[in-house]
Design a protein around this motif. Structure first.
Motif, PDB file in Angstrom:
ATOM      1  N   SER A 101     -52.286  -0.405  33.566  1.00  0.00           N
ATOM      2  CA  SER A 101     -52.015  -1.671  34.312  1.00  0.00           C
ATOM      3  C   SER A 101     -52.279  -1.579  35.918  1.00  0.00           C
ATOM      4  O   SER A 101     -52.809  -2.415  36.644  1.00  0.00           O
ATOM      5  N   VAL A 102     -52.006  -0.227  36.456  1.00  0.00           N
ATOM      6  CA  VAL A 102     -52.198  -0.353  38.086  1.00  0.00           C
ATOM      7  C   VAL A 102     -53.403  -0.209  38.394  1.00  0.00           C
ATOM      8  O   VAL A 102     -53.988  -0.944  39.265  1.00  0.00           O
ATOM      9  N   LYS A 103     -54.371   0.356  37.495  1.00  0.00           N
ATOM     10  CA  LYS A 103     -55.862   0.397  37.796  1.00  0.00           C
ATOM     11  C   LYS A 103     -56.510  -1.056  37.478  1.00  0.00           C
ATOM     12  O   LYS A 103     -57.293  -1.276  38.445  1.00  0.00           O
ATOM     13  N   LYS A 104     -55.943  -1.935  36.768  1.00  0.00           N
ATOM     14  CA  LYS A 104     -56.483  -3.288  36.514  1.00  0.00           C
ATOM     15  C   LYS A 104     -55.884  -3.963  37.818  1.00  0.00           C
ATOM     16  O   LYS A 104     -56.776  -4.901  38.526  1.00  0.00           O
ATOM     17  N   LEU A 105     -54.752  -3.795  38.265  1.00  0.00           N
ATOM     18  CA  LEU A 105     -54.289  -4.420  39.714  1.00  0.00           C
ATOM     19  C   LEU A 105     -55.189  -4.051  40.762  1.00  0.00           C
ATOM     20  O   LEU A 105     -55.583  -5.021  41.482  1.00  0.00           O
ATOM     21  N   LYS A 106     -55.601  -2.862  40.829  1.00  0.00           N
ATOM     22  CA  LYS A 106     -56.593  -2.356  41.968  1.00  0.00           C
ATOM     23  C   LYS A 106     -57.799  -2.864  41.797  1.00  0.00           C
ATOM     24  O   LYS A 106     -58.261  -3.631  42.805  1.00  0.00           O
ATOM     25  N   GLU A 107     -58.272  -3.201  40.489  1.00  0.00           N
ATOM     26  CA  GLU A 107     -59.489  -3.955  40.518  1.00  0.00           C
ATOM     27  C   GLU A 107     -59.393  -5.243  40.834  1.00  0.00           C
ATOM     28  O   GLU A 107     -60.264  -5.796  41.669  1.00  0.00           O
ATOM     29  N   LEU A 108     -58.378  -6.020  40.432  1.00  0.00           N
ATOM     30  CA  LEU A 108     -57.940  -7.356  40.944  1.00  0.00           C
ATOM     31  C   LEU A 108     -57.905  -7.374  42.496  1.00  0.00           C
ATOM     32  O   LEU A 108     -58.520  -8.382  43.022  1.00  0.00           O
ATOM     33  N   MET A 109     -57.196  -6.534  43.060  1.00  0.00           N
ATOM     34  CA  MET A 109     -56.970  -6.691  44.415  1.00  0.00           C
ATOM     35  C   MET A 109     -58.240  -6.288  45.237  1.00  0.00           C
ATOM     36  O   MET A 109     -58.580  -6.902  46.244  1.00  0.00           O
ATOM     37  N   PHE A 134     -47.203  -3.706  45.911  1.00  0.00           N
ATOM     38  CA  PHE A 134     -48.722  -3.610  45.349  1.00  0.00           C
ATOM     39  C   PHE A 134     -49.633  -2.540  46.005  1.00  0.00           C
ATOM     40  O   PHE A 134     -50.205  -1.924  45.711  1.00  0.00           O
ATOM     41  N   ARG A 135     -49.339  -2.384  47.514  1.00  0.00           N
ATOM     42  CA  ARG A 135     -50.117  -1.581  48.296  1.00  0.00           C
ATOM     43  C   ARG A 135     -49.829  -0.216  47.738  1.00  0.00           C
ATOM     44  O   ARG A 135     -50.832   0.937  47.588  1.00  0.00           O
ATOM     45  N   ARG A 136     -48.654   0.305  47.515  1.00  0.00           N
ATOM     46  CA  ARG A 136     -48.177   1.572  47.242  1.00  0.00           C
ATOM     47  C   ARG A 136     -48.730   1.868  45.733  1.00  0.00           C
ATOM     48  O   ARG A 136     -49.321   2.999  45.552  1.00  0.00           O
ATOM     49  N   LEU A 137     -48.669   0.744  44.837  1.00  0.00           N
ATOM     50  CA  LEU A 137     -49.168   1.085  43.435  1.00  0.00           C
ATOM     51  C   LEU A 137     -50.817   1.270  43.514  1.00  0.00           C
ATOM     52  O   LEU A 137     -51.354   2.153  42.742  1.00  0.00           O
ATOM     53  N   ILE A 138     -51.446   0.569  44.498  1.00  0.00           N
ATOM     54  CA  ILE A 138     -52.996   0.763  44.459  1.00  0.00           C
ATOM     55  C   ILE A 138     -53.242   2.262  45.130  1.00  0.00           C
ATOM     56  O   ILE A 138     -53.982   2.611  44.635  1.00  0.00           O
ATOM     57  N   LEU A 139     -52.460   2.667  45.973  1.00  0.00           N
ATOM     58  CA  LEU A 139     -52.594   4.047  46.560  1.00  0.00           C
ATOM     59  C   LEU A 139     -52.517   5.080  45.436  1.00  0.00           C
ATOM     60  O   LEU A 139     -53.151   6.300  45.489  1.00  0.00           O
ATOM     61  N   ALA A 140     -51.591   4.817  44.299  1.00  0.00           N
ATOM     62  CA  ALA A 140     -51.403   5.712  43.183  1.00  0.00           C
ATOM     63  C   ALA A 140     -52.480   5.632  42.285  1.00  0.00           C
ATOM     64  O   ALA A 140     -52.820   6.460  41.342  1.00  0.00           O
ATOM     65  N   CYS A 181     -55.746  12.785  40.157  1.00  0.00           N
ATOM     66  CA  CYS A 181     -55.764  12.972  38.700  1.00  0.00           C
ATOM     67  C   CYS A 181     -54.391  12.410  38.182  1.00  0.00           C
ATOM     68  O   CYS A 181     -53.704  12.051  38.594  1.00  0.00           O
ATOM     69  N   GLU A 182     -54.615  11.781  36.823  1.00  0.00           N
ATOM     70  CA  GLU A 182     -53.536  11.174  36.435  1.00  0.00           C
ATOM     71  C   GLU A 182     -52.042  12.013  36.414  1.00  0.00           C
ATOM     72  O   GLU A 182     -51.042  11.237  36.191  1.00  0.00           O
ATOM     73  N   ILE A 183     -52.264  13.128  36.312  1.00  0.00           N
ATOM     74  CA  ILE A 183     -51.104  14.054  36.364  1.00  0.00           C
ATOM     75  C   ILE A 183     -50.381  13.800  37.772  1.00  0.00           C
ATOM     76  O   ILE A 183     -49.094  13.692  37.582  1.00  0.00           O
ATOM     77  N   CYS A 184     -51.087  13.970  38.555  1.00  0.00           N
ATOM     78  CA  CYS A 184     -50.692  13.701  40.168  1.00  0.00           C
ATOM     79  C   CYS A 184     -50.075  12.155  40.219  1.00  0.00           C
ATOM     80  O   CYS A 184     -49.268  12.079  41.116  1.00  0.00           O
ATOM     81  N   ALA A 185     -50.595  11.360  39.785  1.00  0.00           N
ATOM     82  CA  ALA A 185     -50.420   9.896  39.974  1.00  0.00           C
ATOM     83  C   ALA A 185     -48.992   9.391  39.194  1.00  0.00           C
ATOM     84  O   ALA A 185     -48.390   8.941  39.332  1.00  0.00           O
ATOM     85  N   ASN A 186     -48.670  10.439  38.275  1.00  0.00           N
ATOM     86  CA  ASN A 186     -47.522  10.272  37.309  1.00  0.00           C
ATOM     87  C   ASN A 186     -46.386  10.601  38.166  1.00  0.00           C
ATOM     88  O   ASN A 186     -46.111  11.529  38.882  1.00  0.00           O
ATOM     89  N   ALA A 187     -45.373   9.580  38.169  1.00  0.00           N
ATOM     90  CA  ALA A 187     -44.027   9.908  38.851  1.00  0.00           C
ATOM     91  C   ALA A 187     -43.114  11.165  38.231  1.00  0.00           C
ATOM     92  O   ALA A 187     -42.509  11.668  39.057  1.00  0.00           O
ATOM     93  N   ALA A 188     -43.635  11.599  37.262  1.00  0.00           N
ATOM     94  CA  ALA A 188     -42.636  12.621  36.677  1.00  0.00           C
ATOM     95  C   ALA A 188     -43.297  13.955  37.057  1.00  0.00           C
ATOM     96  O   ALA A 188     -42.658  15.098  36.819  1.00  0.00           O
ATOM     97  N   CYS A 189     -44.529  13.978  37.702  1.00  0.00           N
ATOM     98  CA  CYS A 189     -44.924  15.085  38.188  1.00  0.00           C
ATOM     99  C   CYS A 189     -44.299  15.568  39.831  1.00  0.00           C
ATOM    100  O   CYS A 189     -44.110  14.452  40.456  1.00  0.00           O
ATOM    101  N   ALA A 190     -43.913  16.865  39.766  1.00  0.00           N
ATOM    102  CA  ALA A 190     -43.247  17.004  41.005  1.00  0.00           C
ATOM    103  C   ALA A 190     -44.219  18.263  41.711  1.00  0.00           C
ATOM    104  O   ALA A 190     -44.583  18.943  41.012  1.00  0.00           O
ATOM    105  N   GLY A 191     -44.188  18.243  42.919  1.00  0.00           N
ATOM    106  CA  GLY A 191     -45.030  19.098  44.039  1.00  0.00           C
ATOM    107  C   GLY A 191     -46.585  19.018  43.979  1.00  0.00           C
ATOM    108  O   GLY A 191     -47.241  19.910  44.246  1.00  0.00           O
ATOM    109  N   CYS A 192     -47.098  17.937  43.544  1.00  0.00           N
ATOM    110  CA  CYS A 192     -48.683  17.758  43.315  1.00  0.00           C
ATOM    111  C   CYS A 192     -49.325  17.978  44.704  1.00  0.00           C
ATOM    112  O   CYS A 192     -50.297  18.297  45.047  1.00  0.00           O
TER     113      CYS A 192
END
Length: 85
Positions: free
Chosen positions: A11-19, A61-67, A73-84
């Motif tokens: 969904s965030v990727k779709k938001l990025k495309e939209l913006m 929205f700007r912070r989500l686009i950065l993610a 990588c999808e692992i580092c974009a995931n909020a559960a990841c620590a230390g990426c």
């Protein structure tokens, strides 16, 4: 994830495309990206509608686009990841 909001990466990727689609508008008519909010867009995924009720929606929205940047990588974009970073 941004604060209490959690969104699927797709969904965030779709938001990025939209913006990013709004970059092709006449530059004289452009709104600075810092104040642009996609809340008026009909194609905005429904899960982002609660964000639109907040004053700080453009910042969220700007912070989500950065993610969703392609170089993360999808692992580092995931909020559960620590230390990426």
């Amino acid at each position: 994830q941004d604060g209490d909001f959690k969104f699927p990466l797709e969904s965030v990727k779709k938001l990025k495309e939209l913006m990013e689609g709004n970059k092709h508008i006449n530059p004289r008519m452009m709104v600075p990206m810092g104040s642009y909010s996609p809340c008026q867009e009909k194609r905005l995924p429904e899960e982002f509608r609660p964000v639109c009720k907040r004053e700080d929606a453009p910042m969220i929205f700007r912070r989500l686009i950065l993610a969703a940047e392609d170089d993360l990588c999808e692992i580092c974009a995931n909020a559960a990841c620590a230390g990426c970073f």
